[in-house]
Design a protein around this motif. Structure first.
Motif, PDB file in Angstrom:
ATOM      1  N   LEU A  82       0.828  -1.254   0.066  1.00 27.05           N
ATOM      2  CA  LEU A  82       0.011   0.060  -0.044  1.00 27.05           C
ATOM      3  C   LEU A  82       0.835   1.292  -0.103  1.00 27.05           C
ATOM      4  CD1 LEU A  82      -2.759   1.276   0.164  1.00 27.05           C
ATOM      5  CD2 LEU A  82      -2.686   1.063   2.789  1.00 27.05           C
TER       6      LEU A  82
ATOM      7  N   ARG B 195      -6.180  -4.877   3.257  1.00 26.37           N
ATOM      8  CA  ARG B 195      -7.685  -4.932   2.936  1.00 26.37           C
ATOM      9  C   ARG B 195      -8.671  -6.112   3.541  1.00 26.37           C
ATOM     10  NH1 ARG B 195      -6.482  -4.560  -3.688  1.00 26.37           N
ATOM     11  NH2 ARG B 195      -6.735  -2.486  -3.742  1.00 26.37           N
TER      12      ARG B 195
ATOM     13  N   GLU C 116      -3.813   6.584  -2.756  1.00 28.50           N
ATOM     14  CA  GLU C 116      -4.352   5.214  -3.146  1.00 28.50           C
ATOM     15  C   GLU C 116      -5.700   4.962  -2.461  1.00 28.50           C
ATOM     16  OE1 GLU C 116      -3.209   3.337  -5.676  1.00 28.50           O
ATOM     17  OE2 GLU C 116      -1.518   4.658  -5.919  1.00 28.50           O
ATOM     18  N   TRP C 117      -5.817   5.700  -1.209  1.00 27.41           N
ATOM     19  CA  TRP C 117      -7.004   5.398  -0.199  1.00 27.41           C
ATOM     20  C   TRP C 117      -7.166   6.763   0.339  1.00 27.41           C
ATOM     21  CZ3 TRP C 117      -7.180  -0.013   0.690  1.00 27.41           C
ATOM     22  CH2 TRP C 117      -8.292  -0.375   1.431  1.00 27.41           C
TER      23      TRP C 117
ATOM     24  N   GLN D  11      -9.601   8.253   1.409  1.00 29.79           N
ATOM     25  CA  GLN D  11     -10.514   8.233   2.628  1.00 29.79           C
ATOM     26  C   GLN D  11     -10.014   7.719   4.103  1.00 29.79           C
ATOM     27  OE1 GLN D  11     -10.645   6.008   0.132  1.00 29.79           O
ATOM     28  NE2 GLN D  11     -11.973   3.978   0.593  1.00 29.79           N
ATOM     29  N   ALA D  12      -8.663   7.540   3.850  1.00 25.98           N
ATOM     30  CA  ALA D  12      -7.958   7.328   5.047  1.00 25.98           C
ATOM     31  C   ALA D  12      -7.785   8.439   5.794  1.00 25.98           C
ATOM     32  CB  ALA D  12      -6.349   6.867   4.513  1.00 25.98           C
TER      33      ALA D  12
END
Length: 224
Positions: A74, A92, A116-117, A119-120
């Motif tokens: 990640l 995940r 990549e994420w 909403q983190a």
């Protein structure tokens, strides 16, 4: 089952990040929240008392580079001459199982995760003063003056990225800082969408015709 949330926790060395995140897991469990600190991969050698798969996943340089090529991280970064990375499939799996996942990483890794994420949720921890930060670093009694000076410079660089995070916590009083961190983790779970996923049947019952059962009606006779 609701999916867990991904949290990034960063701080300069001596900021108290490790102590806070380790105390946070049982504190959240008291609220019925399962949180897990992600176990990073690293190319550095194990230190005395460290266990593979518990403190880190220890891996050699070739194996780490191979995982990069296969897109298995990640995020990954060079820190103090060693490689560190967060496993993508492991993260995940924990989120899908409903765990909140804590990534104990620096600002470089945080940037990669946010790309990549998005909403983190990012949390940055700072000490209450420069003097207190130096005192904590010296209190470890394991670093030379040169190492302490270098860590102070690196702390300045790390702190300069605080604005890239969603929350800022000043770790002066440990218990207060811990309570503030717990509040950040609990807040997403109290949002309507998450609560309805857990308590939708209850809300439906409360709104069902006749659910009031006449409760709350005045006992007085109607005025004519």
């Amino acid at each position: 089952m609701s999916q867990g949330s991904l949290f990034i926790v960063s701080a300069p060395s001596g900021g108290g990040k490790t102590s806070l995140t380790r105390a946070l897991v049982p504190a959240l469990a008291g609220h019925g929240v399962t949180a897990t600190i992600s176990v990073s991969f690293t190319t550095r050698a194990p230190r005395p008392g460290e266990t593979d798969g518990v403190h880190y996943h220890f891996i050699d340089e070739a194996g780490f580079v191979d995982k990069i090529g296969r897109g298995d991280f990640l995020e990954h970064a060079h820190v103090f001459g060693r490689r560190y990375g967060t496993g993508l499939s492991e993260t995940r799996a924990l989120l899908d199982a409903g765990h909140d996942v804590i990534l104990d990483i620096d600002w470089q890794g945080a940037r990669q995760v946010k790309r990549e994420w998005p909403q983190a949720i990012g949390i940055f921890i700072v000490p209450p003063s420069v003097a207190e930060l130096e005192r904590r670093l010296r209190g470890r009694s394991q670093d030379s003056e040169d190492v302490i000076a270098e860590r102070m410079r690196e702390a300045h660089e790390e702190i300069s990225h605080h604005a890239e995070y969603d929350y800022l916590i000043v770790n002066e009083n440990f218990e207060q800082a811990l309570a503030e961190m717990a509040a950040i983790f609990l807040e997403p779970r109290l949002r309507s969408q998450r609560q309805l996923a857990r308590h939708g049947e209850l809300v439906a019952q409360l709104l069902a015709p006749g659910a009031s059962g006449g409760a709350g009606q005045s006992a007085a006779a109607p005025v004519k």
